[in-house]
Design a protein around this motif. Structure first.
Motif, PDB file in Angstrom:
ATOM      1  N   ASP A  38      18.289  45.054 -18.165  1.00 29.67           N
ATOM      2  CA  ASP A  38      17.074  45.172 -17.358  1.00 29.67           C
ATOM      3  C   ASP A  38      17.441  44.722 -15.962  1.00 29.67           C
ATOM      4  O   ASP A  38      18.139  43.724 -15.796  1.00 29.67           O
ATOM      5  CB  ASP A  38      15.946  44.286 -17.929  1.00 29.67           C
TER       6      ASP A  38
ATOM      7  N   GLU B 153       9.620  39.773 -18.525  1.00 31.99           N
ATOM      8  CA  GLU B 153       8.192  39.884 -18.759  1.00 31.99           C
ATOM      9  C   GLU B 153       7.463  39.486 -17.478  1.00 31.99           C
ATOM     10  O   GLU B 153       6.557  40.164 -17.024  1.00 31.99           O
ATOM     11  CB  GLU B 153       7.810  38.940 -19.907  1.00 31.99           C
TER      12      GLU B 153
ATOM     13  N   ARG C  76       5.637  42.553 -15.524  1.00 33.99           N
ATOM     14  CA  ARG C  76       5.954  43.865 -16.069  1.00 33.99           C
ATOM     15  C   ARG C  76       4.682  44.652 -16.344  1.00 33.99           C
ATOM     16  O   ARG C  76       3.750  44.134 -16.942  1.00 33.99           O
ATOM     17  CB  ARG C  76       6.765  43.730 -17.361  1.00 33.99           C
TER      18      ARG C  76
ATOM     19  N   LYS D 171      14.621  48.185 -24.900  1.00 35.19           N
ATOM     20  CA  LYS D 171      15.548  47.183 -24.379  1.00 35.19           C
ATOM     21  C   LYS D 171      15.599  45.984 -25.324  1.00 35.19           C
ATOM     22  O   LYS D 171      14.579  45.583 -25.867  1.00 35.19           O
ATOM     23  CB  LYS D 171      15.083  46.706 -23.006  1.00 35.19           C
TER      24      LYS D 171
ATOM     25  N   ASN E 283      11.944  39.618 -25.714  1.00 36.81           N
ATOM     26  CA  ASN E 283      13.132  40.060 -26.446  1.00 36.81           C
ATOM     27  C   ASN E 283      12.808  40.745 -27.753  1.00 36.81           C
ATOM     28  O   ASN E 283      11.725  40.643 -28.294  1.00 36.81           O
ATOM     29  CB  ASN E 283      14.052  38.876 -26.712  1.00 36.81           C
ATOM     30  N   ASN E 284      13.811  41.408 -28.237  1.00 34.18           N
ATOM     31  CA  ASN E 284      13.778  42.121 -29.505  1.00 34.18           C
ATOM     32  C   ASN E 284      15.013  41.774 -30.303  1.00 34.18           C
ATOM     33  O   ASN E 284      15.549  42.575 -31.035  1.00 34.18           O
ATOM     34  CB  ASN E 284      13.858  43.629 -29.212  1.00 34.18           C
TER      35      ASN E 284
ATOM     36  N   LYS F  72       5.079  48.089 -17.291  1.00 35.14           N
ATOM     37  CA  LYS F  72       5.439  49.220 -18.143  1.00 35.14           C
ATOM     38  C   LYS F  72       5.986  48.720 -19.475  1.00 35.14           C
ATOM     39  O   LYS F  72       6.464  47.599 -19.574  1.00 35.14           O
ATOM     40  CB  LYS F  72       6.516  50.076 -17.454  1.00 35.14           C
ATOM     41  N   ASP F  73       5.919  49.538 -20.445  1.00 35.13           N
ATOM     42  CA  ASP F  73       6.524  49.259 -21.729  1.00 35.13           C
ATOM     43  C   ASP F  73       8.032  49.111 -21.538  1.00 35.13           C
ATOM     44  O   ASP F  73       8.658  49.952 -20.914  1.00 35.13           O
ATOM     45  CB  ASP F  73       6.221  50.464 -22.652  1.00 35.13           C
ATOM     46  N   PRO F  74       8.621  48.039 -22.035  1.00 35.22           N
ATOM     47  CA  PRO F  74      10.064  47.870 -21.825  1.00 35.22           C
ATOM     48  C   PRO F  74      10.917  48.893 -22.562  1.00 35.22           C
ATOM     49  O   PRO F  74      12.123  48.957 -22.349  1.00 35.22           O
ATOM     50  CB  PRO F  74      10.327  46.463 -22.353  1.00 35.22           C
TER      51      PRO F  74
ATOM     52  N   ILE G 209      11.126  35.820 -20.361  1.00 39.51           N
ATOM     53  CA  ILE G 209      11.912  36.964 -20.818  1.00 39.51           C
ATOM     54  C   ILE G 209      11.470  37.388 -22.206  1.00 39.51           C
ATOM     55  O   ILE G 209      11.382  36.554 -23.116  1.00 39.51           O
ATOM     56  CB  ILE G 209      13.415  36.599 -20.793  1.00 39.51           C
TER      57      ILE G 209
ATOM     58  N   TRP H 169      14.085  41.846 -21.818  1.00 38.60           N
ATOM     59  CA  TRP H 169      13.510  42.363 -20.578  1.00 38.60           C
ATOM     60  C   TRP H 169      12.742  41.278 -19.846  1.00 38.60           C
ATOM     61  O   TRP H 169      12.377  40.263 -20.446  1.00 38.60           O
ATOM     62  CB  TRP H 169      12.593  43.554 -20.873  1.00 38.60           C
TER      63      TRP H 169
END
Lengths: 416, 281
Positions: free
Chosen positions: A378, A284, A272, A279, A313-314, A274-276, A311, A282
């Motif tokens: 994503d 990685e 990746r 999301k 996550n948030n 770009k800034d996710p 991956i 996403w």
């Protein structure tokens, strides 16, 4: 044969800065910054884009120094990765937007099919829409009138022609829309990905129609598709766009071959950049290794392939409803098979594809994270390209013959 | 290579002003079909259908009669309130509709404009044409009520200058189109303007003698009202039909001049923006 399209040093410059602004308040800020002798606060926007840049970071050349000619009756297939400038080229050709430099010289009427059914209105009947759509694409009323019966017949919607199109099935809608386009009679027809729609049988008819049109009527067609297979069968010439410039132009066979080769060279991994954004989950990083955990992108046919997912996550992870979905695509972008798994916390998920599964050729992944039937969070398409080389399978003796994409799971029995 | 350079078209990055009337004429069917589409889109889903054309101005007239006529007690110079307000409202709404709909033309038709080429000006022209049809229907309503008052002795005093009313309508449409084109060109860059439009049109209505006779204009705003190019159009319209106010050829000439200027500026700006607006929308 005479040329019907001649493109000379064509370029299209996109100004990233103003795309980001567009409000009065920001323009005021810009103006205020300039007045105080400071740097434009919005000028930095351009830097994140890694496309071919001009000296000024704020501009991006979507197309640059593109020159080529198309002769009468040719079917030119345009290939290239996402962001290579294919759509920009078509937009310039169809006059939707103007070039920044260079020129396009055209002999004859151009009609573009960037999307079927442009201007279709759900409240209007099939008949009314045929006339509206035809007129939008530049046909005069009497022209549409004279081809009306053929259009309806080709689309197969005779019975519903006086019904509003909002009552049509999506298949009927697309068929009617394509039919109008197929019976336009411009000297030059531009087609973008329209064949991705409709059922298989209708697709075949469309392809047939395109072939017929170019062969018998000597009309010129420009055709953009991700499906290298249809480029191969339909086109007489292929153009490969890469980062806004012409990489190669030649016979479809040649161009597709070298296109596939280079995509393999810078393959095997997705990281990746770009800034996710916001999301919840996403991708990685995704990379491919063999059983020794060594990263590579060329495998033998009997070798196991390991696809590693990292991956980000948030999530709070109390109850994670998200799944990871992975589909293997062949070099034409056709799906071979899919695998799905839950996304687990703090896990590096690995998908193992056993050897003796895929036959020699180029493959890539289409993968996404989703709540099944609810939302996709994503999605990546045609990433992690890898190549499989036949290391002496039973079918190897047949060379380039197309014997499918997978080694079947079968056995022969001989009863006497 | 020996090849005759007989290209039918050259697409290049020219910025010069080009306005091809022949091309426009070739696309006249499209204009007609857009108008038709417009009507289907607006009224096919409603129960009352085209009856809304009548209901809208009638309701507004009744509301205005009650609020401005009865409650606020604004003078109509002794002319019947209904016909006084209706005459203003019918003509004003034609202008307002041309203006507001033209000003969002790029955004409203983004999906079509982003896919195919046709002379872009067709789109705003079709708006003016379909608004004209709507106006025609409302004007019919006006004529019916006007006929009633015409035969009712001593209420209204139409003048022989009635014959110039088509010119007034044309002027109104052109002004709406021109102003709309200017705004549409600006909105591709400044989206904020879209929000100002509805409000701006309302304000504009108050400095136009729609709900009051020019003679009753507040002296503080008199200059503004006189400078407004719509003022003489509405005043004249009212004068020729019902006899209220007066008709001044000089003022009308001023309106014509301003309209032409706005229209030319509008076409010029629109022409500049239409080539690249897809990049910024």
């Amino acid at each position: 044969m005479e040329s019907v399209i001649k493109i000379e040093e064509l370029g299209k410059l996109y100004q990233l800065g103003t795309i980001g602004t567009g409000t009065l308040s920001r323009d005021m800020e810009k103006w205020w910054a300039r007045m105080r002798g400071k740097e434009d606060p919005f000028l930095k926007l351009g830097e994140i884009n890694d496309r071919t840049k001009s000296q000024n970071e704020n501009f991006v050349w979507a197309l640059k120094d593109v020159s080529f000619e198309v002769k009468k009756g040719e079917v030119l297939g345009i290939i290239g990765r996402n962001g290579a400038g294919k759509s920009t080229l078509l937009k310039l050709l169809s006059k939707v937007t103007k070039p920044s430099v260079g020129r396009i010289k055209v002999k004859g009427k151009i009609a573009s099919l960037l999307e079927v059914g442009t201007g279709f209105h759900p409240e209007l009947t099939g008949r009314e829409n045929v006339f509206l759509n035809g007129a939008i694409m530049g046909m005069a009323r009497f022209e549409i009138q004279s081809k009306f019966d053929q259009i309806i017949e080709f689309a197969g919607v005779e019975r519903y022609i006086d019904t509003p199109v909002k009552r049509y099935s999506s298949g009927m809608y697309v068929r009617l829309a394509f039919a109008v386009a197929a019976f336009l009679e411009p000297e030059i027809l531009i087609i973008d990905e329209v064949l991705a729609v409709g059922d298989a049988e209708f697709q075949k008819r469309c392809l047939g129609r395109i072939k017929e049109v170019s062969e018998s009527d000597g009309r010129t067609i420009l055709f953009v598709s991700h499906n290298l297979g249809s480029i191969h069968t339909l086109c007489t010439k292929a153009l490969w766009l890469d980062k806004g410039t012409v990489k190669q132009i030649g016979t479809p066979g040649e161009v597709i071959k070298s296109y596939n080769q280079t995509t393999i060279e810078n393959a095997g991994e997705f990281v990746r950049d770009k800034d996710p954004g916001n999301k919840p989950l996403w991708f990685e990083r995704i990379y491919i290794t063999d059983w020794k955990n060594e990263k590579k992108s060329i495998f033998l046919h009997d070798e196991d392939i390991f696809i590693h997912y990292e991956i980000g996550n948030n999530l709070s992870w109390s109850d994670n409803p998200y799944n990871l979905f992975c589909t293997i695509l062949d070099e034409n972008g056709q799906r071979i098979f899919s695998a799905e798994s839950e996304v687990l916390k703090d896990n590096k998920t690995v998908l193992k594809i056993k050897g003796n599964m895929l036959v020699r050729g180029n493959y890539s992944l289409e993968t996404f994270i989703h709540k099944p039937m609810v939302v996709q969070v994503d999605k990546l398409k045609e990433v992690c390209l890898f190549n499989i080389v036949d290391n002496g399978s039973a079918l190897n003796i047949h060379g380039d013959y197309d014997y499918g994409r997978v080694f079947g799971n079968f056995e022969w029995k001989y009863d006497n | 290579m020996k090849e005759r350079e007989d290209w039918t078209e050259i697409i290049e990055a020219k910025s010069s002003f080009d306005f091809d009337l022949g091309e426009l004429f070739r696309h006249r069917d499209l204009l007609f079909l857009f108008v038709k589409r417009d009507f289907a889109a607006t009224y096919k889903q409603t129960v009352l259908g085209p009856a809304w054309f009548f209901i809208q101005p009638l309701l507004t007239t009744i509301v205005f009669t009650i609020i401005f006529g009865k409650i606020a007690g604004i003078s109509t110079e002794g002319y019947p309130k209904i016909i006084f307000y209706l005459s203003g409202i019918v003509l004003w709404s034609y202008f307002a509709e041309c203006l507001t709909r033209t000003s969002t033309v790029f955004k409203d038709n983004e999906s079509i404009l982003g896919k195919v080429y046709f002379p872009r000006i067709i789109m705003p022209l079709s708006i003016v044409a379909s608004s004209l049809v709507k106006f025609g229907i409302q004007f019919l309503l006006f004529l019916i009520i006007w006929t009633y008052y015409f035969f009712k002795a001593n209420t209204i005093h139409p003048s022989a200058y009635l014959l110039i009313s088509p010119f007034l309508i044309l002027l109104m449409g052109a002004l709406g189109l021109g102003a709309g084109l200017i705004i549409s060109a600006l909105t591709t860059r400044y989206r904020d303007l879209v929000f100002v439009i509805t409000f701006g049109v309302q304000l504009l209505m108050f400095i136009t003698p729609v709900i009051y006779p020019l003679s009753a204009a507040n002296s503080n705003f008199k200059l503004l009202i006189y400078l407004n190019p719509i003022t003489p159009i509405i005043e004249t319209f009212r004068y020729v039909f019902i006899g209220a106010g007066n008709m001044n050829l000089l003022n009308l000439g001023y309106s014509l001049l301003v309209t032409l200027l706005i229209l030319i500026l509008g076409i010029f700006l629109f022409n500049r923006v239409e080539k690249n607006f897809m990049d910024s929308i």
